[in-house]
Design an enzyme around this catalytic site. Structure first.
Site, PDB file in Angstrom:
ATOM      1  N   ASP A 138      -2.156   2.560   0.968  1.00 57.10           N
ATOM      2  CA  ASP A 138      -0.969   3.264   0.488  1.00 57.10           C
ATOM      3  C   ASP A 138      -1.364   3.904  -0.841  1.00 57.10           C
ATOM      4  OD1 ASP A 138       1.460   3.381  -1.347  1.00 57.10           O
ATOM      5  OD2 ASP A 138       2.467   2.848   0.506  1.00 57.10           O
ATOM      6  N   CYS A 141      -0.006   1.987  -3.960  1.00 55.81           N
ATOM      7  CA  CYS A 141      -0.229   0.534  -4.048  1.00 55.81           C
ATOM      8  C   CYS A 141      -1.243   0.236  -5.148  1.00 55.81           C
ATOM      9  CB  CYS A 141      -0.714   0.052  -2.685  1.00 55.81           C
ATOM     10  SG  CYS A 141      -1.761  -1.392  -2.683  1.00 55.81           S
ATOM     11  N   CYS A 144      -4.495  -1.143  -3.920  1.00 53.14           N
ATOM     12  CA  CYS A 144      -5.229  -0.074  -3.223  1.00 53.14           C
ATOM     13  C   CYS A 144      -5.980   0.790  -4.225  1.00 53.14           C
ATOM     14  CB  CYS A 144      -4.265   0.789  -2.415  1.00 53.14           C
ATOM     15  SG  CYS A 144      -3.396  -0.066  -1.093  1.00 53.14           S
ATOM     16  N   ARG A 168       3.729   2.197   2.933  1.00 52.21           N
ATOM     17  CA  ARG A 168       4.523   0.983   3.164  1.00 52.21           C
ATOM     18  C   ARG A 168       6.004   1.261   3.369  1.00 52.21           C
ATOM     19  NH1 ARG A 168       2.899  -1.868  -2.205  1.00 52.21           N
ATOM     20  NH2 ARG A 168       3.102   0.324  -2.803  1.00 52.21           N
TER      21      ARG A 168
END
Length: 266
Positions: A138, A141, A144, A168
């Site tokens: 994502d 994120c 991430c 998400r």
């Protein structure tokens, strides 16, 4: 958008059951290629009642006598052929020393991941990678972004990182739009790096694989990002620092080799 399944506690409550249950040992299941029609009907009815609206991905005879293995939206269940019992969770084969539910899910992941070609992934890879991981990501994120900050270090350790999108918040969200912007950019690799650094990209307006990759993530059980999978379908976890990811990949490869050796020796 596909429906996510309720957590175990909610499933148990929907069936009017407590969370603690145990099954008596059963003799090994006989080899079979399909579930009898009457049993399949009972299994489907049970799943429909327990998980209304959930898509049943696969039914096949379980390695437990009297049960059917059901893959439903990224999870594996074992349902008694009369429809009375559902096993949700780890099912351990003591002889083979493995969780058969997780092994079944690994098979589903391998099958699903093969359906997304390299041309629909954003790939950061060394010249001759020793390992390849698929990462559902994502753009916004935090973990991430941390993973992407180390992508050159993963590559230096011989690990190829292949990204698939998993916004998400789902379709129509800001994260979904950012994923499309990355894919539609002239240089998606650079756009991925820029987006994860917080830069604003032009709106994406092209045919893109975001919806297919998001649906696949739901099918293989992604419920958080990043979700990192080895080539054999094993989920290695979320964000792992470079050396820890390398160690996880080496351990996974060793376990896979040991399992193959044990199977060949029988």
């Amino acid at each position: 958008m596909r429906r996510r399944l309720a957590p175990l506690s909610a499933l148990a409550l929907s069936l009017g059951l407590g969370l603690s249950a145990c099954a008596q040992p059963a003799p090994p299941a006989q080899a079979a290629t399909s579930t009898p029609a009457a049993s399949e009907a009972a299994v489907r009815a049970t799943l429909a009642g327990a998980l209304p609206g959930a898509e049943i991905r696969r039914l096949r005879p379980a390695p437990i006598a009297g049960f059917t293995e059901a893959v439903v939206a990224g999870r594996v269940f074992y349902v008694s052929n009369d429809g009375r019992y559902i096993i949700d969770g780890a099912v351990i084969d003591i002889q083979e020393r493995r969780n058969i539910a997780e092994s079944a899910m690994d098979d589903i992941r391998v099958e699903g991941l093969k359906a997304i070609p390299a041309s629909q992934r954003i790939v950061f890879a060394p010249r001759d990678p020793k390992y390849t991981v698929t990462v559902f990501t994502d753009i916004d994120c935090g973990y991430c972004r941390m993973l992407h900050q180390h992508v050159a270090e993963y590559n230096a350790l011989g690990i190829a990182v292949e990204y698939l999108f998993f916004p998400r918040a789902g379709e129509g969200s800001e994260g979904w739009a950012k994923a499309e912007s990355v894919w539609c950019a002239t240089d998606p690799r650079q756009a991925m790096t820029d987006a994860k650094a917080g830069k604003t990209l032009p709106a994406g307006n092209c045919e893109n694989p975001v919806a297919a990759e998001y649906a696949l993530g739901q099918d293989v059980g992604v419920n958080a990002t990043p979700a990192v999978f080895a080539a054999n379908g094993a989920q290695l976890g979320g964000y792992l620092e470079p050396q820890r990811l390398l160690a996880a990949l080496e351990a996974n490869a060793a376990a896979e080799a040991a399992a193959k050796t044990a199977t060949a020796a029988r």
